[in-house]
Scaffold this active site. Structure first.
Site, mmCIF file in Angstrom:
data_model
loop_
_atom_site.group_PDB
_atom_site.id
_atom_site.type_symbol
_atom_site.label_atom_id
_atom_site.label_comp_id
_atom_site.label_asym_id
_atom_site.label_seq_id
_atom_site.Cartn_x
_atom_site.Cartn_y
_atom_site.Cartn_z
ATOM 1 N N ASN A 14 -24.194 6.524 3.655
ATOM 2 C CA ASN A 14 -25.331 5.668 4.010
ATOM 3 C C ASN A 14 -25.398 5.483 5.505
ATOM 4 O OD1 ASN A 14 -26.048 4.956 1.375
ATOM 5 N ND2 ASN A 14 -24.693 3.186 1.355
ATOM 6 N N ALA A 45 -18.323 8.401 2.123
ATOM 7 C CA ALA A 45 -18.117 8.811 3.522
ATOM 8 C C ALA A 45 -16.975 8.010 4.139
ATOM 9 C CB ALA A 45 -19.409 8.616 4.306
ATOM 10 N N ASN A 46 -16.918 6.714 3.871
ATOM 11 C CA ASN A 46 -15.816 5.904 4.403
ATOM 12 C C ASN A 46 -14.473 6.466 3.939
ATOM 13 O OD1 ASN A 46 -17.726 4.162 5.462
ATOM 14 N ND2 ASN A 46 -17.369 2.508 3.984
ATOM 15 N N LEU A 221 -5.646 -6.359 -4.016
ATOM 16 C CA LEU A 221 -5.732 -7.823 -4.077
ATOM 17 C C LEU A 221 -5.989 -8.423 -2.699
ATOM 18 C CD1 LEU A 221 -2.505 -8.241 -6.286
ATOM 19 C CD2 LEU A 221 -4.870 -8.308 -7.126
ATOM 20 N N GLY A 225 -2.218 -7.901 -1.093
ATOM 21 C CA GLY A 225 -1.633 -6.580 -1.291
ATOM 22 C C GLY A 225 -2.197 -5.844 -2.486
ATOM 23 N N GLY A 252 -11.213 -1.654 1.428
ATOM 24 C CA GLY A 252 -10.913 -1.005 0.151
ATOM 25 C C GLY A 252 -11.107 0.508 0.238
ATOM 26 N N ASP A 253 -12.124 0.935 0.971
ATOM 27 C CA ASP A 253 -12.365 2.381 1.135
ATOM 28 C C ASP A 253 -11.263 3.020 1.973
ATOM 29 O OD1 ASP A 253 -14.704 2.115 -0.304
ATOM 30 O OD2 ASP A 253 -15.938 1.839 1.492
ATOM 31 N N SER A 292 -13.670 0.876 12.446
ATOM 32 C CA SER A 292 -12.389 0.147 12.505
ATOM 33 C C SER A 292 -11.221 1.003 12.031
ATOM 34 C CB SER A 292 -12.467 -1.122 11.654
ATOM 35 O OG SER A 292 -12.440 -0.806 10.268
HETATM 36 P P1 ADP Z 1 -12.144 -4.534 -1.682
HETATM 37 O O1 ADP Z 1 -12.775 -4.730 -0.356
HETATM 38 O O2 ADP Z 1 -12.489 -3.237 -2.327
HETATM 39 O O3 ADP Z 1 -12.240 -5.730 -2.591
HETATM 40 P P2 ADP Z 1 -9.482 -5.448 -1.005
HETATM 41 O O4 ADP Z 1 -10.092 -6.654 -0.346
HETATM 42 O O5 ADP Z 1 -8.600 -5.671 -2.187
HETATM 43 O O6 ADP Z 1 -10.579 -4.354 -1.363
HETATM 44 O O7 ADP Z 1 -8.651 -4.695 0.123
HETATM 45 C C1 ADP Z 1 -8.082 -3.425 -0.059
HETATM 46 C C2 ADP Z 1 -6.702 -3.381 0.593
HETATM 47 O O8 ADP Z 1 -6.848 -3.627 1.995
HETATM 48 C C3 ADP Z 1 -5.730 -4.438 0.092
HETATM 49 O O9 ADP Z 1 -5.023 -3.999 -1.054
HETATM 50 C C4 ADP Z 1 -4.824 -4.607 1.298
HETATM 51 O O10 ADP Z 1 -3.844 -3.581 1.310
HETATM 52 C C5 ADP Z 1 -5.773 -4.392 2.472
HETATM 53 N N1 ADP Z 1 -6.289 -5.686 2.964
HETATM 54 C C6 ADP Z 1 -7.471 -6.270 2.658
HETATM 55 N N2 ADP Z 1 -7.598 -7.480 3.251
HETATM 56 C C7 ADP Z 1 -6.463 -7.648 3.970
HETATM 57 C C8 ADP Z 1 -5.957 -8.694 4.818
HETATM 58 N N3 ADP Z 1 -6.670 -9.806 5.055
HETATM 59 N N4 ADP Z 1 -4.729 -8.519 5.384
HETATM 60 C C9 ADP Z 1 -4.004 -7.399 5.162
HETATM 61 N N5 ADP Z 1 -4.424 -6.390 4.373
HETATM 62 C C10 ADP Z 1 -5.622 -6.505 3.778
#
Ligand code: ADP
Length: 300
Positions: A14, A45-46, A221, A225, A252-253, A292
């Site tokens: 996108n 793409a990400n 999570l 983690g 997440g990507d 990033s």
């Molecule tokens: P999504 O955006 O798909 O919901 P998550 O928020 O679970 O995905 O983030 C994916 C991964 O990125 C996590 O499992 C973690 O390893 C890392 N991550 C996300 N937010 C943080 C944070 N605030 N500090 C450290 N690592 C993070």
């Protein structure tokens, strides 16, 4: 076609059009925004950029339009030398996400799938063989996802985000299924054919997904983690790196792409998830998604 591709991502690309404003407009209202920017996005793409930056020779397969957004959507991939030779040019416009962000970082987002909606079974068949680990998300039609799973010679990493309906045989062929806690609950509901979402905690959700027959599951999570669950092994919780998060867009990507890259290089699932968590933690410390992602692995 390059012979040395280790990770193939079939998915969406996108252009994110982000306008910053003091407050979001209500229905029928016009507000003056302060600024805007165009940036490449889309889960496919990400993830392709993340896999390449995490050290795997990566191909991205998807579709863009014949419009001025197409080169913007692919610019960072090409700069990072992701293979994009099989990205189709569609009569549909390049997918866009129109994002409004107010001063409190509240947002409203409209996504126009455009060319991404053409990445269906026919388009995947036209692309030809898929090499290495194949990574898929929920931003292309279900028929494109299942066709790519059928065409995959190797392991399939399925990040079913957003959660869409897939037939159970394909859903269960993911190895691993990589989803956040909300998506994991929705997928369990699909597999249970239940009207009610589960109220189970994440480790129980992971265990129940394995009971349905999945070989492995990773549940992310956020700052807590991730969980790594594999058939025949105890479920492991891997902590996140403790960092100051400024923007988790695309984290997440980054995680999924980096995970696939490390699996392609022979890591176990737990090793790959540990690396992916450290890679994703770097990305939450900078603004934006692709912009990033770390250009060097020196800090990992
Ligand atoms: P999504 O955006 O798909 O919901 P998550 O928020 O679970 O995905 O983030 C994916 C991964 O990125 C996590 O499992 C973690 O390893 C890392 N991550 C996300 N937010 C943080 C944070 N605030 N500090 C450290 N690592 C993070």
């Amino acid at each position: 076609m390059q012979q040395d591709i280790q990770v193939t991502i079939v998915g969406s690309s996108n252009v994110d059009i982000t306008a910053l404003m003091r407050r979001l407009p209500g229905p029928g209202e016009t507000v003056l925004a302060d600024s805007y920017q165009l940036s490449p996005g889309g889960k496919g793409a990400n993830q392709a950029l993340a896999a390449q930056l995490a050290g795997a020779a990566t191909e991205f397969i998807g579709a863009v339009g014949r419009d001025s957004h197409a080169p913007i959507a692919l610019a960072q991939l090409e700069e990072a030398r992701v293979s994009t030779g099989r990205v189709a040019r569609s009569e549909q416009p390049t997918g866009v996400a129109i994002i409004q962000v107010d001063a409190a970082a509240e947002n409203s987002i409209a996504v126009v799938s455009g060319a991404n909606a053409t990445v269906d079974a026919e388009a995947v068949a036209a692309a030809g063989p898929l090499q290495g680990i194949v990574v898929l998300q929920g931003e292309i039609p279900a028929s494109g996802i299942t066709a790519a799973m059928d065409a995959a010679a190797g392991r399939v990493v399925l990040n079913l985000a957003p959660v869409i309906e897939l037939d159970h045989a394909h859903l269960l062929a993911a190895n691993p299924l990589v989803v956040n806690e909300h998506e994991a609950a929705l997928i369990l509901q699909q597999l249970d054919s239940s009207d009610e979402p589960t109220s189970d905690a994440e480790p129980a959700i992971a265990a129940r997904l394995l009971e349905h027959g999945l070989a492995s599951v990773v549940i992310t999570l956020g700052a807590k983690g991730c969980l790594v669950a594999e058939q025949g092994a105890p479920i492991q919780q891997l902590p996140a790196v403790n960092v100051e998060a400024v923007d988790t867009t695309g984290a997440g990507d980054a995680f999924t792409g980096a995970l696939a890259a490390r699996l392609a290089q022979g890591d176990t699932l737990a090793q790959a998830a540990d690396f992916a968590g450290r890679f994703a933690a770097l990305t939450v410390q900078g603004h934006g998604a692709q912009s990033s992602y770390p250009r060097s692995l020196a800090n990992l």
